[in-house]
Structures are given as structure tokens and as C-alpha cells.
Design an enzyme around this catalytic site. Structure first.
Site, PDB file in Angstrom:
ATOM      1  N   ARG A  29       0.796  -1.218   0.000  1.00 54.43           N
ATOM      2  CA  ARG A  29       0.000   0.000   0.000  1.00 54.43           C
ATOM      3  C   ARG A  29       0.830   1.271   0.000  1.00 54.43           C
ATOM      4  NH1 ARG A  29      -3.179  -3.145   1.759  1.00 54.43           N
ATOM      5  NH2 ARG A  29      -1.517  -3.764   3.115  1.00 54.43           N
ATOM      6  N   THR A  30       1.726   1.391   0.972  1.00 56.73           N
ATOM      7  CA  THR A  30       2.408   2.678   1.144  1.00 56.73           C
ATOM      8  C   THR A  30       3.248   3.000  -0.087  1.00 56.73           C
ATOM      9  OG1 THR A  30       2.430   2.222   3.498  1.00 56.73           O
ATOM     10  CG2 THR A  30       3.810   4.036   2.761  1.00 56.73           C
ATOM     11  N   LYS A  41      25.523  -3.708   1.606  1.00 56.64           N
ATOM     12  CA  LYS A  41      26.990  -3.757   1.502  1.00 56.64           C
ATOM     13  C   LYS A  41      27.634  -2.965   2.628  1.00 56.64           C
ATOM     14  CE  LYS A  41      26.827  -3.444  -3.562  1.00 56.64           C
ATOM     15  NZ  LYS A  41      27.159  -2.485  -4.628  1.00 56.64           N
ATOM     16  N   ARG A  94      11.108   3.615   3.985  1.00 60.24           N
ATOM     17  CA  ARG A  94      10.685   2.689   5.052  1.00 60.24           C
ATOM     18  C   ARG A  94      11.899   1.848   5.428  1.00 60.24           C
ATOM     19  NH1 ARG A  94       5.310  -0.891   4.941  1.00 60.24           N
ATOM     20  NH2 ARG A  94       4.536   1.182   5.457  1.00 60.24           N
ATOM     21  N   HIS A 150       4.721   6.029  11.711  1.00 62.63           N
ATOM     22  CA  HIS A 150       4.324   5.919  10.299  1.00 62.63           C
ATOM     23  C   HIS A 150       3.420   7.134  10.055  1.00 62.63           C
ATOM     24  CE1 HIS A 150       3.079   4.481   6.493  1.00 62.63           C
ATOM     25  NE2 HIS A 150       2.666   3.266   6.802  1.00 62.63           N
TER      26      HIS A 150
HETATM   27  C1  NCD Z   1       1.078  -0.718   8.355  1.00 68.67           C
HETATM   28  C2  NCD Z   1       2.574  -0.566   8.590  1.00 68.67           C
HETATM   29  O1  NCD Z   1       3.369  -0.790   7.678  1.00 68.67           O
HETATM   30  O2  NCD Z   1       2.905  -0.207   9.711  1.00 68.67           O
HETATM   31  N1  NCD Z   1       0.779  -0.941   7.007  1.00 68.67           N
HETATM   32  C3  NCD Z   1       0.590   0.146   6.209  1.00 68.67           C
HETATM   33  O3  NCD Z   1       1.509   0.849   5.861  1.00 68.67           O
HETATM   34  N2  NCD Z   1      -0.666   0.464   5.884  1.00 68.67           N
HETATM   35  C4  NCD Z   1       0.417  -1.659   9.272  1.00 68.67           C
HETATM   36  C5  NCD Z   1       0.961  -3.049   9.397  1.00 68.67           C
HETATM   37  O4  NCD Z   1       1.887  -3.452   8.693  1.00 68.67           O
HETATM   38  O5  NCD Z   1       0.424  -3.769  10.225  1.00 68.67           O
END
Ligand code: NCD
Length: 305
Positions: free
Chosen positions: A56-57, A85, A106, A134
Site C-alpha cells: 500500500r504505502t 553492503k 521505510r 508511520h
Molecule cells: C502498516 C505498517 O506498515 O505499519 N501498514 C501500512 O503501511 N498500511 C500496518 C501493518 O503493517 O500492520
């Protein structure tokens, strides 16, 4: 509408004014989306660096950029990156910051976003740093609450599940806590409580909250925010197996109540799929709000909104 910061690493850096101005730009972006998009970010490049799993993100940031006619470059998976590396986060930012106008990252480690931002020559967005924060999910959750409930002041939110490692519930709690007369019910196994960094914020702000292990105690709220038990953060897999489905939200919990069901997704069984058919289920609408929110934020951080 400029924001008073260049990088977004945590929702703790946002004031109520900042959050409201992001929500205002979201309204404009909804109009843009209804016309199919615009060329607001033409000539701009987003680098999406994802060193932890994401569907999703990652795709939502890319969709937001494409809807505004910007371009996206992507690096996915630690094992395929120079960090594997031994390259430092700072060096990666210095390199990628010369390719792109804005970076979303991320990373599995808490605090990695602050390290990245401190070295990043272009605006930086934290797309999840381990169990910590997040912020774009927190903001899209706030947008969802506002759209579903028509307000943010006075909201009673029940958070359920892995409140210890679930970074999205930390991010949204700091944001909702900026509004007046909000209230939280925290439902978790005793092994996975809301961290002290969040409960001490509630105490400081005089926000009412109560902690319980019982899902039924949280049903008398405006919003129920379900979370996945975060397998990847557990040292002991038996603990995960024991706790993963401690709470399962079923139609009978919500069908006769005026309560909005949210979840950042992915779910692994904590919401029975029969809930999907109920009007209470807002989690797929939440996904759609994620694109709007990211369009707004990208435009604001690039000084184009
Ligand atoms: C969440 C995350 O990555 O923290 N997912 C997301 O980005 N919508 C929630 C999760 O992974 O449980």
C-alpha cells in the site's frame, strides 16, 4: 500552504494548525482527483526507498505522484541495496538526494528516519521506521476519521491489538490528541500495551484514556481501530502464535452500533471478512484517502500547494 518543516519523520512534530492545513489541502486534492489529476508536480521526482515489506504505502506514494504528473524512482529490499553492503543511511541520502526532489523511506530500525532526515538534502518523508512511527498513515487515518465522522473534536477512539509494535496507532494517537475532548480506550494483551511515549503524552495533555484486555469494553466508541499483531517484531515466535488472534472483530460486535471500523491493513484475520459488507467498515475507504493525503503532503513539502 507551506509547512513549518522540511522533513516529516514523526506526527509529534505536527501542531493542530499543521494538521488542519494538511486536511485543507486534502480537500483541494479531492477535487483534483475527481478530474483525474493535474500537472502540479510535473518535472519532480520522488525516490521511494523501501527496506521493509510494503504494498500500500509504496504504491500509494507512487500513485499520488503519478496523479500529479510527477515521476517515481524506486529501490526495494535491503538485500538488493547498498545498505546491505554496509553503506550508511546518511550516505544513501546524499546519493539519492541528487537523483530525486523528495525521498520517502521505510526502514526496519526505530530512529532511522531521523538519521535519514538529518542528512537528506531534499525533503524526506518517513514511510515507517520499525515499530516507531508511520506519519503518513496517521495523517490518512485522521483524514478518514474526519470524513467518516464529520469531526475530530470529541472523538472516542478504541485501539485494539498490538499497541506496542503497531507504529500506525502511535502516529494517529499523537494527531488525534491535538483535538479537543478526545478519548481513547486501549485494548491489548498485557504483553503488547501502548508504549509509555504515547500514554505520557495523553497524561501531559490531560487526555482521558483507559486500558483493558477486553474487546467488549471498547465497543462504545466512535471509531474502533484494529491492528495486526506485528510478527516481524517478535523475538519469540510462540508468543506471536499465542497472541496473533486474541482479538477478532465480528459483525455482531458492530452491526447495530454507530461505530466506524478502521485498520491500516494488511489484516491477518483480526477482522472477520463478513464485516466488510457492513457500512461500518471504513478500511478500504481509508486506502483511497491515502492517495489524497500523499498528494497533499508531496505538494506541500515541494512548495507547490
Ligand atoms: C502498516 C505498517 O506498515 O505499519 N501498514 C501500512 O503501511 N498500511 C500496518 C501493518 O503493517 O500492520
Amino acid at each position: 500552504m507551506p509547512l513549518p518543516f522540511k522533513h516529516l519523520t514523526s506526527t509529534k512534530q505536527l501542531s493542530r494548525e499543521d494538521t488542519d492545513s494538511i486536511l485543507e489541502v486534502c480537500e483541494k486534492m479531492e477535487k483534483v482527483r475527481s478530474k483525474g489529476g493535474s500537472n502540479l508536480l510535473e518535472g519532480k521526482i520522488l525516490a521511494n526507498l523501501f527496506y521493509e515489506p510494503s504494498t500500500r504505502t509504496n504504491l500509494s506514494f507512487a500513485t499520488a505522484m503519478h496523479r500529479l504528473e510527477g515521476k517515481v524512482i524506486t529501490a526495494v529490499g535491503m538485500q538488493f541495496s547498498s545498505m546491505y553492503k554496509g553503506e550508511t543511511i546518511e550516505d544513501t541520502m546524499n546519493v539519492v538526494g541528487q537523483y530525486a526532489d523528495i525521498i520517502a523511506m521505510r526502514h526496519p530500525e526505530k530512529g532511522s528516519a531521523d538519521i535519514a532526515a538529518s542528512a537528506c538534502p531534499v525533503p524526506f518523508i518517513n514511510a515507517g521506521d520499525g515499530p516507531n512511527q508511520h506519519p503518513t498513515q496517521g495523517l490518512l487515518d485522521i483524514l478518514t476519521i474526519k470524513k467518516e465522522r464529520g469531526k475530530l473534536d470529541g472523538i472516542h477512539l478504541t485501539a485494539v491489538g498490538d499497541l506496542k509494535f503497531g507504529r500506525t496507532i502511535h502516529s494517529v494517537s499523537f494527531l488525534l490528541g491535538l483535538y479537543d475532548n478526545v478519548k481513547f480506550t486501549l485494548v491489548s494483551p498485557k504483553e503488547l500495551p501502548m508504549p509509555e511515549k504515547v500514554t505520557s503524552f495523553f497524561k501531559e495533555k490531560g487526555i482521558e484514556y483507559n486500558e483493558t484486555e477486553n474487546l467488549e469494553d471498547g465497543l462504545n466508541a466512535d471509531v474502533i481501530y484494529m491492528t495486526r499483531v506485528q510478527e516481524e517484531r517478535f523475538e519469540n515466535k510462540d508468543d506471536f502464535e499465542r497472541l496473533k488472534l486474541k482479538y477478532i472483530l465480528k459483525p455482531e460486535h458492530v452491526k447495530d452500533r454507530d461505530i466506524t471500523v478502521m485498520h491500516p491493513l494488511p489484516r491477518i484475520g483480526e477482522i472477520d471478512t463478513r464485516v466488510d459488507e457492513l457500512p461500518n467498515a471504513a478500511y478500504f475507504r481509508e486506502v483511497n484517502n491515502g492517495v489524497t493525503l500523499r498528494m497533499a503532503l508531496l505538494a506541500m513539502l515541494l512548495d507547490k500547494a
